[in-house]
Design a protein around this motif. Structure first.
Motif, PDB file in Angstrom:
ATOM      1  N   PHE A  84       0.969  -1.281  -0.060  1.00 36.27           N
ATOM      2  CA  PHE A  84      -0.057   0.038  -0.032  1.00 36.27           C
ATOM      3  C   PHE A  84       0.957   1.385   0.153  1.00 36.27           C
ATOM      4  O   PHE A  84       1.766   1.284   0.838  1.00 36.27           O
ATOM      5  CB  PHE A  84      -0.745   0.162   1.372  1.00 36.27           C
ATOM      6  CG  PHE A  84      -1.867  -1.159   1.575  1.00 36.27           C
ATOM      7  CD1 PHE A  84      -2.251  -1.879   0.251  1.00 36.27           C
ATOM      8  CD2 PHE A  84      -2.007  -1.532   2.670  1.00 36.27           C
ATOM      9  CE1 PHE A  84      -3.002  -2.951   0.408  1.00 36.27           C
ATOM     10  CE2 PHE A  84      -2.824  -2.898   2.912  1.00 36.27           C
ATOM     11  CZ  PHE A  84      -3.291  -3.531   1.815  1.00 36.27           C
ATOM     12  N   HIS A  85       0.583   2.148  -0.777  1.00 33.78           N
ATOM     13  CA  HIS A  85       1.007   3.556  -0.804  1.00 33.78           C
ATOM     14  C   HIS A  85       0.398   4.422  -0.040  1.00 33.78           C
ATOM     15  O   HIS A  85      -0.986   4.664  -0.218  1.00 33.78           O
ATOM     16  CB  HIS A  85       1.243   4.272  -2.340  1.00 33.78           C
ATOM     17  CG  HIS A  85       1.990   5.420  -2.025  1.00 33.78           C
ATOM     18  ND1 HIS A  85       1.571   6.780  -1.971  1.00 33.78           N
ATOM     19  CD2 HIS A  85       3.285   5.469  -2.611  1.00 33.78           C
ATOM     20  CE1 HIS A  85       2.151   7.500  -2.013  1.00 33.78           C
ATOM     21  NE2 HIS A  85       3.415   7.206  -2.673  1.00 33.78           N
ATOM     22  N   SER A  86       0.883   4.850   1.275  1.00 32.80           N
ATOM     23  CA  SER A  86       0.044   5.371   2.203  1.00 32.80           C
ATOM     24  C   SER A  86       0.592   6.773   2.536  1.00 32.80           C
ATOM     25  O   SER A  86       1.911   7.171   2.521  1.00 32.80           O
ATOM     26  CB  SER A  86       0.109   4.532   3.626  1.00 32.80           C
ATOM     27  OG  SER A  86      -0.392   3.352   3.434  1.00 32.80           O
ATOM     28  N   THR A  87      -0.516   7.798   2.893  1.00 31.42           N
ATOM     29  CA  THR A  87      -0.178   8.991   3.416  1.00 31.42           C
ATOM     30  C   THR A  87      -0.725   9.213   4.757  1.00 31.42           C
ATOM     31  O   THR A  87      -1.939   9.034   4.919  1.00 31.42           O
ATOM     32  CB  THR A  87      -0.468  10.395   2.387  1.00 31.42           C
ATOM     33  OG1 THR A  87       0.018  10.161   1.175  1.00 31.42           O
ATOM     34  CG2 THR A  87      -0.239  11.640   2.904  1.00 31.42           C
ATOM     35  N   VAL A  88       0.111   9.425   5.813  1.00 33.12           N
ATOM     36  CA  VAL A  88      -0.529   9.547   7.102  1.00 33.12           C
ATOM     37  C   VAL A  88      -0.191  10.934   7.540  1.00 33.12           C
ATOM     38  O   VAL A  88       1.006  11.504   7.421  1.00 33.12           O
ATOM     39  CB  VAL A  88       0.143   8.419   8.078  1.00 33.12           C
ATOM     40  CG1 VAL A  88      -0.330   7.048   7.484  1.00 33.12           C
ATOM     41  CG2 VAL A  88       1.891   8.619   8.071  1.00 33.12           C
ATOM     42  N   ARG A  89      -1.100  11.596   8.414  1.00 33.71           N
ATOM     43  CA  ARG A  89      -1.057  12.685   9.291  1.00 33.71           C
ATOM     44  C   ARG A  89      -1.183  12.768  10.626  1.00 33.71           C
ATOM     45  O   ARG A  89      -2.167  11.862  10.998  1.00 33.71           O
ATOM     46  CB  ARG A  89      -2.074  13.764   8.193  1.00 33.71           C
ATOM     47  CG  ARG A  89      -1.744  13.956   6.859  1.00 33.71           C
ATOM     48  CD  ARG A  89      -2.567  15.046   6.381  1.00 33.71           C
ATOM     49  NE  ARG A  89      -2.340  15.126   4.610  1.00 33.71           N
ATOM     50  CZ  ARG A  89      -3.098  14.554   4.076  1.00 33.71           C
ATOM     51  NH1 ARG A  89      -4.122  13.903   4.353  1.00 33.71           N
ATOM     52  NH2 ARG A  89      -2.776  14.886   2.725  1.00 33.71           N
TER      53      ARG A  89
ATOM     54  N   CYS B 249       3.684  12.121   6.627  1.00 26.98           N
ATOM     55  CA  CYS B 249       4.684  11.242   5.918  1.00 26.98           C
ATOM     56  C   CYS B 249       4.193  10.263   4.894  1.00 26.98           C
ATOM     57  O   CYS B 249       2.981   9.758   4.753  1.00 26.98           O
ATOM     58  CB  CYS B 249       5.196  10.124   7.014  1.00 26.98           C
ATOM     59  SG  CYS B 249       6.086  10.999   8.436  1.00 26.98           S
ATOM     60  N   ILE B 250       4.916   9.943   3.701  1.00 26.93           N
ATOM     61  CA  ILE B 250       4.610   9.165   2.808  1.00 26.93           C
ATOM     62  C   ILE B 250       5.489   7.847   2.867  1.00 26.93           C
ATOM     63  O   ILE B 250       6.462   7.809   3.071  1.00 26.93           O
ATOM     64  CB  ILE B 250       4.789   9.771   1.394  1.00 26.93           C
ATOM     65  CG1 ILE B 250       4.120  11.061   1.303  1.00 26.93           C
ATOM     66  CG2 ILE B 250       4.467   8.617   0.225  1.00 26.93           C
ATOM     67  CD1 ILE B 250       4.350  11.788  -0.044  1.00 26.93           C
ATOM     68  N   LEU B 251       4.684   6.752   3.053  1.00 23.57           N
ATOM     69  CA  LEU B 251       5.445   5.337   3.243  1.00 23.57           C
ATOM     70  C   LEU B 251       4.553   4.439   2.467  1.00 23.57           C
ATOM     71  O   LEU B 251       3.615   4.369   2.024  1.00 23.57           O
ATOM     72  CB  LEU B 251       5.361   5.188   4.784  1.00 23.57           C
ATOM     73  CG  LEU B 251       4.036   5.030   5.375  1.00 23.57           C
ATOM     74  CD1 LEU B 251       3.315   3.754   5.321  1.00 23.57           C
ATOM     75  CD2 LEU B 251       3.915   5.489   6.801  1.00 23.57           C
ATOM     76  N   LEU B 252       5.417   2.963   2.477  1.00 23.64           N
ATOM     77  CA  LEU B 252       4.854   2.059   1.893  1.00 23.64           C
ATOM     78  C   LEU B 252       4.682   0.902   3.066  1.00 23.64           C
ATOM     79  O   LEU B 252       5.269   0.979   3.987  1.00 23.64           O
ATOM     80  CB  LEU B 252       5.893   1.291   1.085  1.00 23.64           C
ATOM     81  CG  LEU B 252       6.510   1.890  -0.208  1.00 23.64           C
ATOM     82  CD1 LEU B 252       7.541   1.030  -1.132  1.00 23.64           C
ATOM     83  CD2 LEU B 252       5.126   2.009  -1.094  1.00 23.64           C
ATOM     84  N   ASP B 253       3.376   0.588   2.999  1.00 28.42           N
ATOM     85  CA  ASP B 253       2.819  -0.252   3.950  1.00 28.42           C
ATOM     86  C   ASP B 253       2.942  -1.648   3.539  1.00 28.42           C
ATOM     87  O   ASP B 253       2.173  -2.054   2.239  1.00 28.42           O
ATOM     88  CB  ASP B 253       1.353  -0.055   4.447  1.00 28.42           C
ATOM     89  CG  ASP B 253       0.820  -0.863   5.710  1.00 28.42           C
ATOM     90  OD1 ASP B 253       1.513  -1.568   6.007  1.00 28.42           O
ATOM     91  OD2 ASP B 253      -0.281  -0.372   6.116  1.00 28.42           O
TER      92      ASP B 253
ATOM     93  N   MET C  50       9.597   4.193   4.994  1.00 28.69           N
ATOM     94  CA  MET C  50       9.325   5.734   4.999  1.00 28.69           C
ATOM     95  C   MET C  50       9.891   6.043   3.757  1.00 28.69           C
ATOM     96  O   MET C  50      11.158   6.024   3.557  1.00 28.69           O
ATOM     97  CB  MET C  50      10.018   6.487   6.027  1.00 28.69           C
ATOM     98  CG  MET C  50       9.664   5.656   7.652  1.00 28.69           C
ATOM     99  SD  MET C  50       7.775   5.425   7.909  1.00 28.69           S
ATOM    100  CE  MET C  50       7.558   7.409   8.367  1.00 28.69           C
ATOM    101  N   LEU C  51       9.136   6.669   2.782  1.00 32.60           N
ATOM    102  CA  LEU C  51       9.681   7.337   1.700  1.00 32.60           C
ATOM    103  C   LEU C  51      10.116   8.984   1.872  1.00 32.60           C
ATOM    104  O   LEU C  51      10.921   9.263   1.307  1.00 32.60           O
ATOM    105  CB  LEU C  51       8.625   7.278   0.332  1.00 32.60           C
ATOM    106  CG  LEU C  51       8.287   5.620   0.174  1.00 32.60           C
ATOM    107  CD1 LEU C  51       7.190   5.932  -0.918  1.00 32.60           C
ATOM    108  CD2 LEU C  51       9.379   4.982  -0.312  1.00 32.60           C
TER     109      LEU C  51
END
Length: 266
Positions: free
Chosen positions: A117-122, A149-153, A181-182
């Motif tokens: 999953f390509h995730s954006t978390v705030r 943060c933009i990350l791979l899950d 963490m990207l």
């Protein structure tokens, strides 16, 4: 006939009185030979109607082939993502998850899945929930830090069908996730910046690329409906519970949301 005053019985010839052997055998009727079972009459039946045993065998074989050909399925998945640090509170503007999954059916009810999953978390919280490697402001501590943060899950999950129906099922899942963490960006908010003589850095951002393996436990429940023998829709509320700190700020990141997915059985 009398001989010397005594009555005598005349002798009879047995051979002359008995009927000829040939005539006796010719009078006996021949033995009855019944017709074979194949020539016996049977009630008429529809020639197009299969035998019940054959029909049942065909259905079992069909189900067997179906189960063997549908063990692997692929899914396209998306979800809003509400994230926070420290505890399940102080939620920020939702981020999102978008990605693909692959699922293999181990038994009729149990399946193993993974995906990316390509995730954006705030998230945002007081400074005590953060442990960055060092602030850039000469020891001045911000009052609050907000991160995006933009990350791979990458999850690994076991799914169990709790209740099954003809075209739908209720299920529950449990698994672990790894984060890569990207990109990380943080904003620092100070209670009273005017009291300091120097300008304070208010933002920090970098493409860190750090990996945090098996950093979160994932739990979910969901409902799946078959819209076609090979296509299904799922709705799956989830929560991610941290097992270790992640990111430049070393936060314990909680996430929750609801997966919506379209799945295709190969």
């Amino acid at each position: 006939e009398y001989i010397d005053g005594e009555e005598t019985v005349p002798e009879l010839s047995i051979s002359s009185a008995s009927p000829p052997v040939a005539s006796i055998s010719s009078a006996t009727p021949p033995p009855f030979i019944p017709e074979t079972i194949e020539t016996a009459s049977r009630p008429d039946r529809d020639e197009h109607m299969p035998e019940p045993s054959v029909r049942a065998s065909d259905e079992v074989e069909s189900e067997k082939l179906k189960s063997e050909s549908s063990r692997l399925s692929l899914g396209f998945i998306g979800a809003p993502d509400l994230s926070t640090v420290g505890s399940v509170s102080n939620l920020q503007t939702p981020g999102f998850k978008l990605g693909f999954t692959a699922e293999y059916q181990l038994t009729s009810r149990l399946a193993l899945s993974t995906g990316v999953f390509h995730s954006t978390v705030r998230y945002s919280d007081r400074t005590q929930q953060y442990s960055p490697p060092g602030y850039l402001n000469g020891g001045v501590t911000p009052e609050e830090i907000t991160g995006e943060c933009i990350l791979l899950d990458i999850p690994i999950t076991l799914k169990y069908d709790v209740l099954t129906y003809d075209r739908s099922r209720f299920f529950a899942t449990a698994g672990v996730s790894s984060y890569i963490m990207l990109n990380e960006a943080y904003n620092f908010n100070y209670s009273d910046q005017d009291q300091y003589n120097e300008d304070l850095i208010e933002q920090w951002e970098d493409q860190t690329g750090t990996s945090h393996w098996l950093s979160n436990v994932g739990l979910s429940v969901g409902y799946e409906y078959d819209i076609h023998p090979q296509w299904s829709l799922r709705a799956e509320p989830f929560i991610r519970i941290p097992m270790q700190e992640v990111g430049w700020a070393n936060v314990r990141l909680y996430s929750m949301g609801s997966f919506i997915s379209v799945n295709y059985r190969l």
